[in-house]
Enzyme design. Structure first.
Site, PDB file in Angstrom:
ATOM      1  N   SER A  46      -2.396 -10.363  -8.958  1.00  0.00           N
ATOM      2  CA  SER A  46      -2.905  -9.454  -9.529  1.00  0.00           C
ATOM      3  C   SER A  46      -2.823 -10.124 -11.594  1.00  0.00           C
ATOM      4  O   SER A  46      -2.383  -9.471 -12.552  1.00  0.00           O
ATOM      5  CB  SER A  46      -1.134  -8.927  -9.891  1.00  0.00           C
ATOM      6  OG  SER A  46      -1.745  -7.314 -10.126  1.00  0.00           O
ATOM      7  N   ASP A  73       2.072  -3.233  -9.122  1.00  0.00           N
ATOM      8  CA  ASP A  73       1.436  -4.423  -9.790  1.00  0.00           C
ATOM      9  C   ASP A  73       1.334  -4.573 -11.532  1.00  0.00           C
ATOM     10  O   ASP A  73       2.463  -4.814 -12.248  1.00  0.00           O
ATOM     11  CB  ASP A  73      -0.112  -4.282 -10.242  1.00  0.00           C
ATOM     12  CG  ASP A  73      -0.611  -4.707  -8.923  1.00  0.00           C
ATOM     13  OD1 ASP A  73       0.723  -4.444  -7.010  1.00  0.00           O
ATOM     14  OD2 ASP A  73      -2.018  -4.835  -8.592  1.00  0.00           O
ATOM     15  N   HIS A 114       1.141  -1.038  -0.039  1.00  0.00           N
ATOM     16  CA  HIS A 114      -0.206   0.342  -0.273  1.00  0.00           C
ATOM     17  C   HIS A 114       0.823   1.458   0.031  1.00  0.00           C
ATOM     18  O   HIS A 114       0.162   2.520  -0.017  1.00  0.00           O
ATOM     19  CB  HIS A 114      -1.199  -0.113   1.728  1.00  0.00           C
ATOM     20  CG  HIS A 114      -2.074  -1.205   0.920  1.00  0.00           C
ATOM     21  ND1 HIS A 114      -3.348  -1.206  -0.207  1.00  0.00           N
ATOM     22  CD2 HIS A 114      -2.151  -2.842   1.654  1.00  0.00           C
ATOM     23  CE1 HIS A 114      -4.025  -1.735  -0.032  1.00  0.00           C
ATOM     24  NE2 HIS A 114      -3.461  -2.646   1.414  1.00  0.00           N
TER      25      HIS A 114
HETATM   26  C1  GLA Z   1      -3.295  -3.558  -5.817  1.00  0.00           C
HETATM   27  C2  GLA Z   1      -3.007  -2.851  -6.335  1.00  0.00           C
HETATM   28  C3  GLA Z   1      -1.189  -2.105  -6.294  1.00  0.00           C
HETATM   29  C4  GLA Z   1      -0.795  -2.055  -4.382  1.00  0.00           C
HETATM   30  C5  GLA Z   1      -1.350  -3.033  -3.932  1.00  0.00           C
HETATM   31  C6  GLA Z   1      -1.276  -2.743  -2.187  1.00  0.00           C
HETATM   32  O1  GLA Z   1      -2.014  -5.092  -5.685  1.00  0.00           O
HETATM   33  O2  GLA Z   1      -3.170  -2.805  -7.719  1.00  0.00           O
HETATM   34  O3  GLA Z   1      -0.954  -1.094  -6.719  1.00  0.00           O
HETATM   35  O4  GLA Z   1      -1.565  -0.260  -3.523  1.00  0.00           O
HETATM   36  O5  GLA Z   1      -2.589  -3.618  -3.776  1.00  0.00           O
HETATM   37  O6  GLA Z   1       0.364  -2.938  -2.322  1.00  0.00           O
END
Ligand code: GLA
Length: 774
Positions: A510, A556, A420
């Site tokens: 992701s 991601d 985050h």
């Molecule tokens: C998701 C979001 C990222 C990041 C993470 C937490 O994967 O897509 O951009 O914020 O959460 O680290």
């Protein structure tokens, strides 16, 4: 009689930088210098001390820290030395031959084969007189050039055929030539692959003599007369049969027989043929066991090349689409055959030992249970050839255009640490992994993008020129990407494709960024290679933010676009500066899926984001230089505690402390201090659980179970949270124990079935060059 034993087996990834110079092919020159060639990453490099690259040759710098010689190396093939010490590199795709002057760090085009009408180009080898011999693989000819690149002669009519007896230079009929080498007798040896034969060009006599092979495919002749030997077995397969050739200083020839999965030696003194490694009963999914000592039991699914040097034969195998083993065979002159009584498997070796089961199918994956073939058998097509077949099933018109089918891939990611923090302009340390999404497609002359999911059979599409509103379906990610790329002025092409995946969805790995990147690579076609990878990540992030409607950070898409095999990526989300951080080679990466899908993640994610923004606005009232939580030190935050809502304070404390932990983790990894990495992961997890409140009872249980297993160096939740996966750094010999413990303890604690995913760190998204893997 010469005996051969296994000196070493090493699992490698063509995306890995060096690994003994055998990225895909490799080569030792006559001075023992080592070079590495990465076809799919389009570079050649010289391997220096400590397995680092001294320099590379590529269209654009591949590694920022390594000097680069610029040349349009698309799919480099092979190198040899010219008399003046400069290097020859052939380029299969563009049929070009470059001379690389290392002293002056420049590359000159020696031969432009397309101008000469060559279809493609195999190797370039130099004879004693300094002429350069080049094989035109599918053109069935051998070309001879002088040292300035002028054509001296062409051998063969270009019409495939076979003459068992010697033939004149001009009359000779070759049929697809995969390899060409110079022998110690200064003759040029030609692996005439679809004629299943080895021929020798006798230069003074202007004759071409067949010294092994009958012209017919098969698998006979071991121990007998080499001329009666047969190689390969399927004359129609595109990449069948004898694939690679080496010669030693005694004039013995080694042939990698890709169809029969063996390496054979043709002994010059006796003119007999024998198998020295491999076993026709291959298991295409199985990696070789480093404990193996019997060359006859080696699993050689796809011998990709060979290189003879100093009594060693290097045999890279091209296992499941890119991940393979490098086998080093060692010559001995004793009469004793290599021992056959070494145990076959050792716990903890990679490549799914029998006693270490692979992961269960990914229940919620886009491909409905897929996984890379390295891990477990596929329940839906995933290998390139199978994907091409699936596309032909979905689009019958594709059958006639099979050789135009393209395949692109985009990996998932784990985040090692820095959770985050990306949308707070902080630091992250993610890594791309070898669970991925693939699209096989044919470009279409119209402006429609039509895709079929292979897991569900769902087919959906959109028109590139007609605005499409998002409707909550998986196609939103593709249409959003098309919109964001078009907005950036990038021209896209219509296509018909099929989508397969080994990447679980809703797992925090992701998959959404992966479908964005894979579809970007597909719709951009050749142009994708020219778009900056970081920029492409930004376009895909824009698709997710502005079209799909998730306010995610860049991590991601960045990890999945810029991934480097074997390395995590340290990114400063404010300056966009990043660098690879190699992972310790003695640690395995294991992703543990809690079996709980991420719920509430989208809405709670956006809530966390606004809480961070609220903290920033309060803190910037105290200190106007604060633009984001990145600008806040732990001391400043503590001093301002009373000015923040308690919940905002805790959210900010997570971000501020997490940023510090990312830097500390990079330093600990670089110092090899795994104890410190373990503590940092534990502190990150606790902070995400208590301060940021994005963990779950399942994630907590999984981390607690894992860290209690000896050999698990570090464990924490990964990704946005609210369910999904944990990331674990594990000593290879502890993976079996971790698997067993999680299988037993986790369901008891949670009532859920875990999924155990040993992963490797993979390169970023790109095209799979599948039809020309020769
Ligand atoms: C998701 C979001 C990222 C990041 C993470 C937490 O994967 O897509 O951009 O914020 O959460 O680290």
């Amino acid at each position: 009689m010469t005996g051969w034993g296994i000196e070493r087996i090493q699992h490698f990834d063509p995306g890995d930088l060096v690994k003994d110079g055998f990225v895909h092919f490799g080569f030792h020159d006559r001075n023992g210098r080592q070079f590495a060639i990465a076809h799919t990453r389009h570079f050649l490099g010289q391997v220096g001390d400590a397995d680092r690259l001294d320099w590379t040759v590529a269209r654009a710098p591949v590694f920022p820290d390594v000097p680069n010689i610029t040349a349009d190396l698309e799919f480099p093939m092979f190198i040899d030395n010219l008399a003046d010490g400069s290097l020859l590199v052939s380029n299969f795709e563009c049929a070009r031959l470059y001379r690389i002057d290392v002293e002056r760090m420049r590359a000159d085009l020696l031969v432009d084969g397309h101008v000469l009408g060559m279809a493609d180009m195999g190797n370039g080898v130099v004879d004693a007189a300094g002429s350069v011999w080049v094989n035109e693989v599918t053109g069935c000819r051998v070309w001879r050039f002088d040292a300035t690149g002028r054509v001296i002669g062409i051998l063969g009519t270009g019409q495939p055929g076979f003459q068992p007896d010697s033939a004149d230079f001009d009359e000779v009929r070759f049929n697809w030539i995969y390899d060409i080498r110079r022998g110690p007798d200064d003759a040029i040896y030609v692996l005439d692959s679809r004629n299943f034969a080895l021929r020798v060009i006798d230069i003074p006599a202007r004759r071409v003599v067949t010294i092994a092979g009958t012209g017919s495919p098969g698998y006979t002749g071991d121990g007998g007369d080499a001329r009666q030997a047969t190689f390969g077995s399927d004359p129609t397969a595109r990449f069948d049969g004898p694939i690679s050739l080496s010669l030693d200083e005694l004039g013995n020839a080694y042939i990698g027989d890709r169809h029969n999965h063996v390496v054979r030696i043709l002994e010059r003194a006796t003119r007999t043929i024998a198998t020295i490694a491999g076993n026709p009963a291959v298991d295409r999914e199985r990696a070789n066991d480093p404990a193996e000592r019997d060359p006859g039991r080696l699993n050689l699914p796809q011998i990709s090349s060979m290189d003879y040097h100093g009594g060693r034969l290097f045999v890279p195998t091209d296992l499941a689409e890119g991940h393979g083993d490098l086998i080093v065979l060692r010559r001995s002159y004793s009469d004793t055959a290599p021992s056959r009584d070494v145990p076959r498997r050792q716990a903890g070796s990679r490549g799914r030992p029998d006693d270490q089961p692979g992961p269960e199918p990914a229940a919620a994956s886009l491909a409905g249970g897929g996984g890379p073939a390295r891990h477990h058998p596929m329940s839906s097509p995933f290998e390139p050839a199978a994907l091409a077949d699936a596309l032909i099933d979905a689009e019958p018109g594709a059958a006639a255009r099979r050789n135009e089918i393209r395949i692109v891939r985009a990996p998932g990611r784990v985040n090692l640490i820095g959770e985050h923090t990306d949308y707070n302009e902080g630091f992250v340390l993610p890594a791309a992994i070898d669970l991925e999404i693939r699209i096989a497609y044919l470009p279409a002359p119209d402006r429609r993008v039509e895709l079929t999911r292979l897991d569900t059979g769902d087919r959906d599409g959109f028109d590139l020129d007609t605005p499409r509103a998002r409707n909550g379906s998986w196609l939103d990610y593709v249409a959003g990407t098309a919109w964001a790329l078009t907005e950036a002025g990038l021209p896209l092409t219509g296509l018909r494709g099929v989508v397969a995946s080994s990447l679980p969805t809703s797992a925090g790995l992701s998959s959404s960024a992966a479908i964005e990147l894979a579809s970007a690579w597909a719709m951009l076609g050749d142009l994708a290679e020219t778009v900056d990878r970081f920029e492409l990540a930004r376009r895909c992030q824009r698709a997710e933010n502005a079209y799909v409607g998730v306010n995610s950070g860049l991590m991601d898409q960045f990890a999945e676009s810029c991934g480097v095999a074997g390395a995590a990526l340290f990114l400063d989300c404010r300056s966009s500066e990043w660098r690879p951080v190699p992972l310790p080679p003695d640690l395995d990466l294991v992703v543990l899926h809690t079996g709980s899908r991420r719920s509430l993640s989208r809405s709670e994610y956006n809530v966390r984001r606004s809480q961070c923004e609220a903290a920033v606005s309060a803190l910037s009232r105290l200190d106007p230089s604060v633009r984001s939580l990145r600008d806040v030190t732990p001391g400043a935050l503590a001093a301002a505690a009373a000015r923040l809502e308690p919940v905002e304070f805790r959210r900010a404390r997570h971000i501020v402390s997490e940023n510090e932990r990312v830097g500390a983790t990079v330093a600990a990894l670089e110092a090899g201090d795994l104890g410190a990495v373990g503590e940092l992961f534990a502190a990150s997890h606790a902070s995400l659980r208590d301060d940021f409140e994005v963990s779950s009872p399942e994630l907590d249980a999984m981390v607690e179970i894992a860290v209690a297993v000896p050999g698990v160096a570090a464990a924490r939740m990964t990704g946005a949270g609210f369910g999904g996966c944990t990331v674990n750094l594990v000593r290879p010999d502890a993976v079996g124990a971790l698997t067993a413990t999680v299988r037993e303890a986790y369901p008891t604690r949670t009532g859920l079935t875990p999924m155990i995913l040993p992963v490797r760190v993979a390169p970023g998204a790109g095209r799979i060059v599948w039809q020309r893997l020769i």
